[in-house]
Design a protein around this motif. Structure first.
Motif, mmCIF file in Angstrom:
data_model
loop_
_atom_site.group_PDB
_atom_site.id
_atom_site.type_symbol
_atom_site.label_atom_id
_atom_site.label_comp_id
_atom_site.label_asym_id
_atom_site.label_seq_id
_atom_site.Cartn_x
_atom_site.Cartn_y
_atom_site.Cartn_z
ATOM 1 N N VAL A 112 -9.320 2.740 -2.497
ATOM 2 C CA VAL A 112 -8.153 1.899 -2.427
ATOM 3 C C VAL A 112 -7.385 2.120 -1.120
ATOM 4 O O VAL A 112 -6.537 3.330 -1.328
ATOM 5 C CB VAL A 112 -7.355 1.619 -3.599
ATOM 6 N N VAL A 113 -7.340 1.806 -0.149
ATOM 7 C CA VAL A 113 -6.216 1.710 1.019
ATOM 8 C C VAL A 113 -4.992 1.180 0.515
ATOM 9 O O VAL A 113 -5.224 -0.124 0.246
ATOM 10 C CB VAL A 113 -6.740 1.310 2.375
ATOM 11 N N THR A 114 -4.057 1.785 0.352
ATOM 12 C CA THR A 114 -2.710 1.251 -0.220
ATOM 13 C C THR A 114 -1.458 1.783 0.039
ATOM 14 O O THR A 114 -1.298 2.921 0.713
ATOM 15 C CB THR A 114 -2.656 1.197 -1.862
ATOM 16 N N HIS A 115 -0.476 0.996 0.217
ATOM 17 C CA HIS A 115 0.947 1.350 0.435
ATOM 18 C C HIS A 115 1.894 1.364 -0.755
ATOM 19 O O HIS A 115 3.072 1.728 -0.748
ATOM 20 C CB HIS A 115 1.652 0.822 1.698
ATOM 21 N N GLU A 116 1.192 1.256 -1.775
ATOM 22 C CA GLU A 116 1.845 1.005 -3.122
ATOM 23 C C GLU A 116 1.724 2.506 -4.000
ATOM 24 O O GLU A 116 0.717 2.989 -4.501
ATOM 25 C CB GLU A 116 1.138 0.109 -4.164
ATOM 26 N N MET A 117 2.744 3.095 -3.487
ATOM 27 C CA MET A 117 2.747 4.551 -3.812
ATOM 28 C C MET A 117 2.745 4.787 -5.494
ATOM 29 O O MET A 117 1.999 5.681 -6.088
ATOM 30 C CB MET A 117 3.773 5.318 -3.428
ATOM 31 N N GLY A 118 3.480 3.863 -6.378
ATOM 32 C CA GLY A 118 3.409 4.119 -7.673
ATOM 33 C C GLY A 118 2.274 3.616 -8.201
ATOM 34 O O GLY A 118 1.553 4.333 -9.228
ATOM 35 N N PHE A 119 1.238 2.758 -7.603
ATOM 36 C CA PHE A 119 -0.128 2.469 -8.061
ATOM 37 C C PHE A 119 -0.950 3.527 -7.805
ATOM 38 O O PHE A 119 -1.520 3.951 -8.707
ATOM 39 C CB PHE A 119 -0.553 1.427 -7.376
#
Length: 315
Positions: free
Chosen positions: A191-198
């Protein structure tokens, strides 16, 4: 399951991937984080050969997908991909979007494909929207349809390219909830993501990419709480503080608009602020300190409410 060695990719003479090396085991949930423009999406697109690497190798179950003559259709059936912008067929309803590839690529009989599609739509909470067209859906609903469509091909690996980046903030949670549910099933996912909490909550491992390489990797605890390399420390601090400020700003404009902080609101603020305390932001530390004091006796005084509102006013 996946072994990437010395992967390279350039566009117009600019090296996007310089020397990527990583191994991913079956059942891992790997989040890929890092600044924009550091090759995260290109890395994913090379894995399923939507981009052709300039060098290096990608082994999937021992098969080099970069080798001449590789059956790319087989590779892509093994690796489902969910894109930023959904890529749904606008002229097909939700059910048609989820059944199309089953019938056209896998040769599944239409009735069986429809039954499977309905099961998957039920899983992502959209069975009641089966006859809707994409234009009739919210962004979050479109992305959940895209996830169901990817799952319909029975992939061994799922690739997510910033699946929430095109969504209104109010819709992010519904998509992340579906991905979290998939993670519990032990499906192999990148998962490429900017959702750090996720990334912190769901990942078995986190890759921090910078300057065209995997600059640092580790468990979520190692990357977010104990990063070792300078660029990782800087990135984690910057992105987390930005997210915290954005969330606190939303709270100030919303639930704090009456100038009062009740106990539930205080607990929400504490939950949002506390993880970022270690980065030494003065206002964030004031908020955390004040919230802890407020919650210590369970009574939220007018003075304490004004104190929090005053601190938030400068965020």
């Amino acid at each position: 399951m996946i072994a990437v060695s010395h992967l390279r990719k350039s566009f117009g003479g600019v090296a996007v991937l310089k020397d990527v090396n990583v191994e991913i085991a079956k059942g891992e949930v790997v989040s890929v984080v890092g600044p924009s423009g550091t090759g995260k999406s290109t890395f994913l697109r090379c894995l399923n050969r939507l981009e052709t690497p300039d060098g290096g190798s990608i082994l999937v179950d021992g098969v080099d997908v970069t080798a001449p003559g590789t059956d790319l259709a087989t590779v892509r059936r093994k690796m489902g991909m969910v894109f930023q912008n959904f890529n749904l067929f606008g002229n097909r309803d939700v059910l048609g979007n989820v059944t199309a590839a089953q019938c056209d690529v896998l040769g599944v009989p239409r009735d069986a494909a429809r039954r499977k599609a309905m099961d998957l739509l039920e899983r992502v909470g959209l069975a009641d929207r089966a006859e809707a067209l994409p234009d009739e859906l919210s962004g979050g609903q479109k992305q959940r349809v895209a996830i169901a469509r990817a799952l319909a091909m029975d992939p061994e690996i799922l690739l997510f390219d910033e699946p929430t980046s095109a969504l209104d903030p109010t819709m992010v949670g519904e998509v992340l909830a579906v991905i979290k549910d998939l993670a519990k099933s032990r499906m192999t996912m990148l998962v490429v993501t900017h959702e750090m909490g996720f990334a912190r909550d769901v990942s078995t491992r986190v890759l921090y990419m910078d300057d065209g390489v995997v600059y640092e990797e580790g468990t979520p605890d190692e990357i977010f709480n104990r990063p070792q390399k300078p660029k990782t420390v800087e990135f984690v601090g910057r992105i987390c503080l930005k997210q915290a400020r954005d969330m606190l700003r939303l709270l100030r404009e919303g639930i704090l608009s009456d100038g009062r902080v009740d106990e539930i609101e205080a607990q929400m603020l504490l939950r949002l602020a506390e993880p970022f305390e270690r980065f030494g932001d003065a206002k964030m530390n004031l908020i955390v300190s004040a919230l802890r004091q407020m919650l210590s006796d369970g009574v939220i005084s007018e003075t304490e409410s004004q104190q929090i509102s005053a601190i938030l006013g400068g965020v």
